[in-house]
Design a protein around this motif. Sequence first.
Motif, PDB file in Angstrom:
ATOM      1  N   SER A 105      34.551  30.226  71.007  1.00  0.00           N
ATOM      2  CA  SER A 105      33.101  30.349  71.321  1.00  0.00           C
ATOM      3  C   SER A 105      32.684  31.256  72.212  1.00  0.00           C
ATOM      4  CB  SER A 105      32.459  28.958  71.364  1.00  0.00           C
ATOM      5  OG  SER A 105      32.774  28.357  72.406  1.00  0.00           O
ATOM      6  N   ALA A 106      33.536  30.918  73.625  1.00  0.00           N
ATOM      7  CA  ALA A 106      33.097  31.774  74.664  1.00  0.00           C
ATOM      8  C   ALA A 106      33.676  33.120  74.539  1.00  0.00           C
ATOM      9  CB  ALA A 106      33.820  31.056  75.867  1.00  0.00           C
ATOM     10  N   ASP A 107      34.523  33.303  73.971  1.00  0.00           N
ATOM     11  CA  ASP A 107      35.266  34.745  73.686  1.00  0.00           C
ATOM     12  C   ASP A 107      34.432  35.541  72.945  1.00  0.00           C
ATOM     13  OD1 ASP A 107      37.448  34.165  75.641  1.00  0.00           O
ATOM     14  OD2 ASP A 107      38.618  33.283  73.790  1.00  0.00           O
ATOM     15  N   ALA A 108      33.899  34.954  71.846  1.00  0.00           N
ATOM     16  CA  ALA A 108      32.875  35.940  70.999  1.00  0.00           C
ATOM     17  C   ALA A 108      31.776  35.930  71.461  1.00  0.00           C
ATOM     18  CB  ALA A 108      32.802  34.843  69.749  1.00  0.00           C
ATOM     19  N   ARG A 109      31.105  34.939  72.500  1.00  0.00           N
ATOM     20  CA  ARG A 109      30.011  35.440  73.121  1.00  0.00           C
ATOM     21  C   ARG A 109      30.171  36.653  74.053  1.00  0.00           C
ATOM     22  NH1 ARG A 109      29.189  31.631  78.036  1.00  0.00           N
ATOM     23  NH2 ARG A 109      31.000  32.475  78.489  1.00  0.00           N
ATOM     24  N   ASP A 110      31.252  36.644  74.700  1.00  0.00           N
ATOM     25  CA  ASP A 110      31.583  37.767  75.749  1.00  0.00           C
ATOM     26  C   ASP A 110      31.796  39.139  74.895  1.00  0.00           C
ATOM     27  OD1 ASP A 110      31.082  36.124  77.772  1.00  0.00           O
ATOM     28  OD2 ASP A 110      33.412  35.680  77.964  1.00  0.00           O
ATOM     29  N   ILE A 131      22.270  36.140  70.827  1.00  0.00           N
ATOM     30  CA  ILE A 131      23.467  36.073  70.029  1.00  0.00           C
ATOM     31  C   ILE A 131      24.383  35.447  70.481  1.00  0.00           C
ATOM     32  CG2 ILE A 131      24.906  37.343  68.521  1.00  0.00           C
ATOM     33  CD1 ILE A 131      22.410  39.331  67.860  1.00  0.00           C
ATOM     34  N   GLY A 132      24.969  36.001  71.651  1.00  0.00           N
ATOM     35  CA  GLY A 132      26.195  35.201  72.412  1.00  0.00           C
ATOM     36  C   GLY A 132      25.992  33.975  72.729  1.00  0.00           C
ATOM     37  N   ASP A 133      24.611  33.245  73.084  1.00  0.00           N
ATOM     38  CA  ASP A 133      24.341  32.163  73.525  1.00  0.00           C
ATOM     39  C   ASP A 133      24.365  31.162  72.145  1.00  0.00           C
ATOM     40  OD1 ASP A 133      24.117  32.634  76.310  1.00  0.00           O
ATOM     41  OD2 ASP A 133      21.912  32.812  76.202  1.00  0.00           O
ATOM     42  N   VAL A 134      23.864  31.623  71.255  1.00  0.00           N
ATOM     43  CA  VAL A 134      23.991  30.765  69.932  1.00  0.00           C
ATOM     44  C   VAL A 134      25.380  30.700  69.351  1.00  0.00           C
ATOM     45  CG1 VAL A 134      23.207  30.807  67.499  1.00  0.00           C
ATOM     46  CG2 VAL A 134      21.846  31.749  69.195  1.00  0.00           C
ATOM     47  N   ILE A 135      26.047  31.778  69.670  1.00  0.00           N
ATOM     48  CA  ILE A 135      27.586  31.696  69.373  1.00  0.00           C
ATOM     49  C   ILE A 135      28.202  30.534  70.304  1.00  0.00           C
ATOM     50  CG2 ILE A 135      29.916  32.932  69.378  1.00  0.00           C
ATOM     51  CD1 ILE A 135      28.278  35.246  68.146  1.00  0.00           C
ATOM     52  N   THR A 152      29.165  22.910  75.168  1.00  0.00           N
ATOM     53  CA  THR A 152      28.387  24.321  75.295  1.00  0.00           C
ATOM     54  C   THR A 152      26.961  23.971  74.949  1.00  0.00           C
ATOM     55  OG1 THR A 152      29.265  24.628  73.121  1.00  0.00           O
ATOM     56  CG2 THR A 152      30.596  25.445  74.863  1.00  0.00           C
ATOM     57  N   ILE A 153      26.632  23.078  74.182  1.00  0.00           N
ATOM     58  CA  ILE A 153      25.075  22.910  73.821  1.00  0.00           C
ATOM     59  C   ILE A 153      24.522  22.605  75.205  1.00  0.00           C
ATOM     60  CG2 ILE A 153      23.472  21.413  72.904  1.00  0.00           C
ATOM     61  CD1 ILE A 153      24.394  23.454  70.689  1.00  0.00           C
ATOM     62  N   GLU A 154      24.869  21.929  75.895  1.00  0.00           N
ATOM     63  CA  GLU A 154      24.394  21.387  77.163  1.00  0.00           C
ATOM     64  C   GLU A 154      24.307  22.671  78.176  1.00  0.00           C
ATOM     65  OE1 GLU A 154      25.739  17.643  78.348  1.00  0.00           O
ATOM     66  OE2 GLU A 154      26.057  16.926  76.168  1.00  0.00           O
ATOM     67  N   ALA A 155      25.190  23.642  78.111  1.00  0.00           N
ATOM     68  CA  ALA A 155      25.352  24.605  78.978  1.00  0.00           C
ATOM     69  C   ALA A 155      24.447  25.547  78.494  1.00  0.00           C
ATOM     70  CB  ALA A 155      26.868  25.178  79.084  1.00  0.00           C
ATOM     71  N   LEU A 156      23.672  25.769  77.547  1.00  0.00           N
ATOM     72  CA  LEU A 156      22.976  26.723  77.036  1.00  0.00           C
ATOM     73  C   LEU A 156      21.719  26.821  77.930  1.00  0.00           C
ATOM     74  CD1 LEU A 156      22.934  26.614  73.168  1.00  0.00           C
ATOM     75  CD2 LEU A 156      24.129  28.287  74.524  1.00  0.00           C
ATOM     76  N   PRO A 157      20.919  27.960  78.007  1.00  0.00           N
ATOM     77  CA  PRO A 157      19.606  28.094  79.046  1.00  0.00           C
ATOM     78  C   PRO A 157      18.742  26.925  78.332  1.00  0.00           C
ATOM     79  CG  PRO A 157      20.232  30.260  78.023  1.00  0.00           C
ATOM     80  CD  PRO A 157      21.095  29.228  77.313  1.00  0.00           C
ATOM     81  N   LYS A 158      17.858  26.312  79.498  1.00  0.00           N
ATOM     82  CA  LYS A 158      16.849  25.503  79.072  1.00  0.00           C
ATOM     83  C   LYS A 158      15.585  26.328  78.667  1.00  0.00           C
ATOM     84  CE  LYS A 158      18.985  21.744  80.824  1.00  0.00           C
ATOM     85  NZ  LYS A 158      20.549  21.957  80.390  1.00  0.00           N
ATOM     86  N   LYS A 159      14.856  25.424  78.226  1.00  0.00           N
ATOM     87  CA  LYS A 159      13.414  25.890  77.567  1.00  0.00           C
ATOM     88  C   LYS A 159      12.689  27.204  78.515  1.00  0.00           C
ATOM     89  CE  LYS A 159       9.189  24.256  75.473  1.00  0.00           C
ATOM     90  NZ  LYS A 159       8.145  23.288  75.058  1.00  0.00           N
ATOM     91  N   PRO A 170       9.279  32.922  72.732  1.00  0.00           N
ATOM     92  CA  PRO A 170      10.577  32.594  73.283  1.00  0.00           C
ATOM     93  C   PRO A 170      11.679  32.470  72.195  1.00  0.00           C
ATOM     94  CG  PRO A 170       8.948  31.422  74.404  1.00  0.00           C
ATOM     95  CD  PRO A 170       8.261  31.919  73.265  1.00  0.00           C
ATOM     96  N   ILE A 171      12.923  32.892  72.522  1.00  0.00           N
ATOM     97  CA  ILE A 171      13.857  32.540  71.465  1.00  0.00           C
ATOM     98  C   ILE A 171      14.594  31.422  71.767  1.00  0.00           C
ATOM     99  CG2 ILE A 171      16.082  33.587  70.571  1.00  0.00           C
ATOM    100  CD1 ILE A 171      13.770  35.401  69.992  1.00  0.00           C
ATOM    101  N   ASN A 172      14.518  30.631  70.924  1.00  0.00           N
ATOM    102  CA  ASN A 172      15.106  29.218  71.027  1.00  0.00           C
ATOM    103  C   ASN A 172      16.673  28.924  70.821  1.00  0.00           C
ATOM    104  OD1 ASN A 172      15.570  26.318  71.132  1.00  0.00           O
ATOM    105  ND2 ASN A 172      13.861  25.874  70.597  1.00  0.00           N
ATOM    106  N   VAL A 173      17.464  29.578  71.693  1.00  0.00           N
ATOM    107  CA  VAL A 173      18.689  29.471  71.592  1.00  0.00           C
ATOM    108  C   VAL A 173      19.382  28.044  71.227  1.00  0.00           C
ATOM    109  CG1 VAL A 173      19.214  31.825  72.500  1.00  0.00           C
ATOM    110  CG2 VAL A 173      19.382  29.846  73.785  1.00  0.00           C
TER     111      VAL A 173
END
Length: 542
Positions: A105-110, A131-135, A152-159, A170-173
């Motif tokens: 998932s991290a490799d696909a994001r990058d 898109i990378g964050d969603v992946i 990884t869900i918990e590491a995504l950007p906050k609101k 805002p794009i709710n990733v």
Amino acid sequence: MTKIIEENFSCISMLKSEESYFQNWLTVKNIYVEILDRGSLRQKDAYTPHDYRNHCVNIYNIISNIILKENFSGLNTEELFILDVAVLLHDVYMALDPEKRGTHSADARDFVKREQRDHRLPFDREQAICIGDVIFGHSDLKTENGITTCKTIEALPKKEDFYVGMSGKPINVRVLSSILRLADELDINSRRIKGYKPDDYNINESSRPHWRKCEIFMFPKICPTDRSVIHLKPDHELIKEDGNEEADVKLLLEVEQKINTELIYLNKNVFFTDCGLQGWSFHKVEISTVDDLSDRIDRERQKKKNDKIAEGVIDPLSSEVPVPKAIKREIIIDNVALENEITGWVDTNKLLLSGHFIIEDGICARDWIDTQSLLEDPEYLRKIAKGFCDKLPDGCHVVGIGQQGSALASAMALFKRVPFSYLIPDKFKKFQVDPDKAISFIDVSKLVLVTDVVVTGATISKAVDEICRKLKLPSDRVAAVFSVFVREPIVDRTEGFRADIFTKLFALNKSIPIELCQKPSCHRCIFKERGLKLYSNEPIEL
């Protein structure tokens, strides 16, 4: 132009409302579909296919016809585009380098960000990051031994850190990634391995259960009688023909347990938070089958549950801690969607407040729900009253207990055109000018008591006793007790809750437990030491 199969799915066809998004998605598909489909043939034998033609198409189907079937209004076209591209590329590293499964998932994001930077993808930098964050959020990072190193869900950007999209929204990733993550989990069915013959692969023994799980499940569906439940459909004919039902039933339950655990996690951390998805109601995934296979599944499920209780293991499908040899009383919530909505109101408006106070003789609590503020909102009051009215028996008389219970009871009486009265609890009576006016009944054939919160049941029990004493009625005239919240103690305590009342209790929400303590053992209770009570328990005379 010939219509492609994906256009049958709403998450793709809705991109056409802004044609450029559809064309850009189609461009990305045409670039990578061959890589994805060819790559699945060179993956390690431990893995079921992560191709485009089966896996990605299945995910589009699941998103369109299950996960977002009734929730598309919460997403705009740009968010759908970002989700659709993320679906397409979420497993690209399972094709490019399957040895990196634990970090794919991290490799696909990058990979997505590199491809966009090198001008090979038809979207801007911020869309590439989204898109990378969603992946990234669709799969936790793990070591080669399968140990999770990052949720990884918990590491995504906050609101507050979401990128603002082209529409100004805002794009709710976090939501988009959770949708992909759940759809990915649900794609365990025979369509996943269509066109692949396990015998053509050098599959080792530890890998065969993964393939078998796909073989014995059909495509999932929404439960027709409860739209908040997703049904997993076993292929019972195949299971019976192959003659290994005992092993297959264990595999079925493993899948059910795994997806339920994931759904509970996503609900808690994303869908039912302040940045969740409007209208979201899914709370459970369950196996749906018939005949003797259903009996086998029920027996095995009960066996697993008994084993966990004996071991003191917490069942992720229950908020309760199993207590051996203890009888647990359970409130059944009929309308889970409304329960989730009420919980959302409490969280959004910050109505769960802290405090350490006496709720009855011998019992202290450490928090409270501000139901007065909740019911002051006319829309909340209307929806809650309507939720009660759906269960209101014919020919009844509604009795509100206290201020909030009376507000609800009066609304119910207006909706259903039934007689209404109110009762003032003992702790409030000294503030009432004429207590005798509290009870005035036209018809006493069926009484329905309405309150805002039930914890120990003491207030309701006293109300039943008072009504029956004053009107010289048997307690069975109380047909039902309605409460917005039943707050189940975190530390189990069932004393004082009369069985004859409990069996008549109907609640809309039991998802907010309460921490109680016994006064004799609560040495540092400032309210106990000073003889104080919170204002919601004993109002201040103004």
